[in-house]
Design an enzyme around this catalytic site. Structure first.
Site, PDB file in Angstrom:
ATOM      1  CG  HIS A   1      -1.732  -1.193   1.422  1.00 51.60           C
ATOM      2  ND1 HIS A   1      -2.631  -1.610   0.476  1.00 51.60           N
ATOM      3  CD2 HIS A   1      -1.790  -2.101   2.429  1.00 51.60           C
ATOM      4  CE1 HIS A   1      -3.224  -2.728   0.903  1.00 51.60           C
ATOM      5  NE2 HIS A   1      -2.721  -3.043   2.085  1.00 51.60           N
TER       6      HIS A   1
ATOM      7  CG  HIS B   1      -6.132  -6.164   1.389  1.00 55.99           C
ATOM      8  ND1 HIS B   1      -6.994  -5.586   2.277  1.00 55.99           N
ATOM      9  CD2 HIS B   1      -4.885  -5.922   1.849  1.00 55.99           C
ATOM     10  CE1 HIS B   1      -6.296  -5.035   3.259  1.00 55.99           C
ATOM     11  NE2 HIS B   1      -5.022  -5.219   3.025  1.00 55.99           N
TER      12      HIS B   1
END
Lengths: 331, 331
Positions: free
Chosen positions: A56, A218
């Site tokens: 991320h 995700h």
């Protein structure tokens, strides 16, 4: 798999070497995979840590620096760090005033941060925790009970980091963090999947003419799939669920139009123009904004919108200097 | 085509709206597609402008701000702006001390900036020009005679922008710009193509297991294609041609490991670790660095390396404050 990596199993270790080599303002504990400030805060101030699965970036390691995080721990891609890593980050940065744990609401992260907090308490370190659960897309997902924690985390780390720099005590910092968490909402979408290096194939398939609305960071399934629309219609599908969930009128708002990693900046600006027009029509007054890649999902194409119903104090803290690899101004 | 846009023919106009809405420190002349500072420099200081085809964001518009550019003009995607746009940018920012044009070496850009300089001279504005031609990959390409202008442009805009802020005259600013241009070298590679919105299909095809070494920022062919290697071998193929072209030992070096747009930050850090290890082995001392997306090719996956053989004065100017959307520190 088209990736600039060496061994897929060593991506995090290799990336941490690059972070250590490029950013003179941080240090890396390679054993525990903790990124922390080269120059610690003055004694007696609350320390702020966060952490989560990798993939991320710049969140969270890129937000370590003056005015933001004291340390961050990096899990494997899309996988929570272990309690030991979180404990190492906590003990590294504590200087007696206590430590705030910023946790995104995923089952593994929440459980492991709880365990780390208990271990830290055993070691005599006071820990407070805030859990971010701001994704309006779906109530539960593959990774979490309740709402997922996404973009508000970035805004929270900035605001709370500034407050800690000023010297507030742990209780007041935690209260501020909770207030930010309570007043932030996010919604994301994807045009493509992404590929976790160790998996070697895309997390999901998304046909050439389709997009997914409400996707998680995700690649968790969102609300629905539909044919790719124009930027205006995508903006509507991000703005409307957020405004339906919380009243954003009558307060200064901080907006983040975030890229998922594989979408070029020029498209994020096209999206921001659409979003801001819709918000203006709805009477929402955006006082501060971020447009760029801040909480990504590897090379996923897509974007997310985060709105924070702020107040004057949050705006003041937002404007305070920050110097991190991923976010910096005013120093 | 998986893009967050409205009409493919209006991408630049739409993106400029987003830039104007998000960055309070710039203004946008929508007719001429010029981005300029909201608060002009003090009178009597040289103004710095650049411009080129869009699709490379944050370059150039994202570098407009205190300590860097005074204005930038945006062409269509991968297409030079017109002389009229460049003239508009020049007249907007001139305050009597002259204007430096920073031009990347592509045939259209060079020709149009020359014409704009002549038009500006007719209007009584003194213009000096620097042409960046730093790509060591190929001598000539589809777009240019001689080497292409790529990553050194970013470093040059930062350094020269700082010098102009200090008040140097046009001749000294131009000399500095030429020195930076002469001492910068770049080399890029791609894992994937990118899609120009108005074309609607990828600029070229690159098989699933292949990469292209020496690619240009518009997808121009590079030196060769080969099976995708690991980060270490890719780094070698970027570092070696650069070091073969110029001696980077015995001077402080500024390095930029740049993402092409679609490559996640975590991979850029993996690449940077490999690059820095190779440079250390070669006795090259990197004193400053950038790792991130600065001169992109829409959503192309890949990266480029730029090295600048700097001197103490360039390092000092590099460290000077800068406040732009695409690059900021120290203010």
């Amino acid at each position: 798999m088209k990736k600039l990596i060496n061994n897929p199993d060593n991506v995090i270790a290799d990336a941490l070497k690059g972070i250590a080599a490029s950013d003179k303002d941080v240090r890396v504990d390679f054993e525990n995979r903790v990124i922390y400030r080269a120059t610690p805060k003055d004694g007696g101030k609350v320390a702020i840590i966060s952490g989560g699965g990798s993939g991320h970036e710049p969140m969270h390691g890129g937000f370590v620096g003056t005015g933001m995080l004291d340390a961050a721990c990096a899990g494997e891609v899309f996988t929570s760090p272990t309690p030991d890593q979180m404990l190492a980050a906590t003990t590294t940065v504590d200087n007696g005033a206590g430590v705030l744990h910023i946790v995104k609401n995923y089952t593994g992260d929440v459980m492991n941060f709880e365990m780390a907090a208990e271990l830290a308490a055993d070691a005599g370190i006071e820990v407070a925790t805030v859990v971010v659960a701001d994704d309006v897309a779906v109530q539960d997902s593959l990774y979490t009970a309740g709402r997922r924690g996404v973009g508000t985390t970035v805004l929270l780390e900035k605001i709370v980091g500034a407050a800690a720099e000023e010297g507030g005590d742990l209780a007041s910092i935690q209260a501020l963090a909770q207030k930010v968490a309570d007043n932030g909402r996010s919604m994301g979408m994807a045009l493509t999947s992404c590929t976790v290096p160790s998996a070697g194939k895309p997390t999901f398939d998304l046909p050439e003419n389709e997009m997914e609305i409400g996707i998680g960071i995700h690649g968790e399934p969102g609300r629905h799939r539909e044919p790719i629309g124009d930027a205006h219609s995508v903006a509507e599908q991000l703005v409307q669920p957020i405004l339906a969930d919380l009243d954003f009128t009558g307060a200064p708002v901080i907006a983040m139009l975030n890229g998922m990693g594989g979408t070029p900046l020029i498209e994020l600006y096209v999206m921001y123009a659409e979003v801001i027009a819709l918000l203006e029509d709805a009477g929402v007054k955006v006082e501060r904004n971020l447009v760029g890649n801040y909480i990504t999902s590897l090379e996923m194409a897509g974007c997310s919108l985060t709105l924070l119903r702020a107040d004057d104090e949050m705006i003041r803290l937002w404007d305070a200097p920050v110097q991190s690899a991923g976010l910096r101004w005013g120093l």
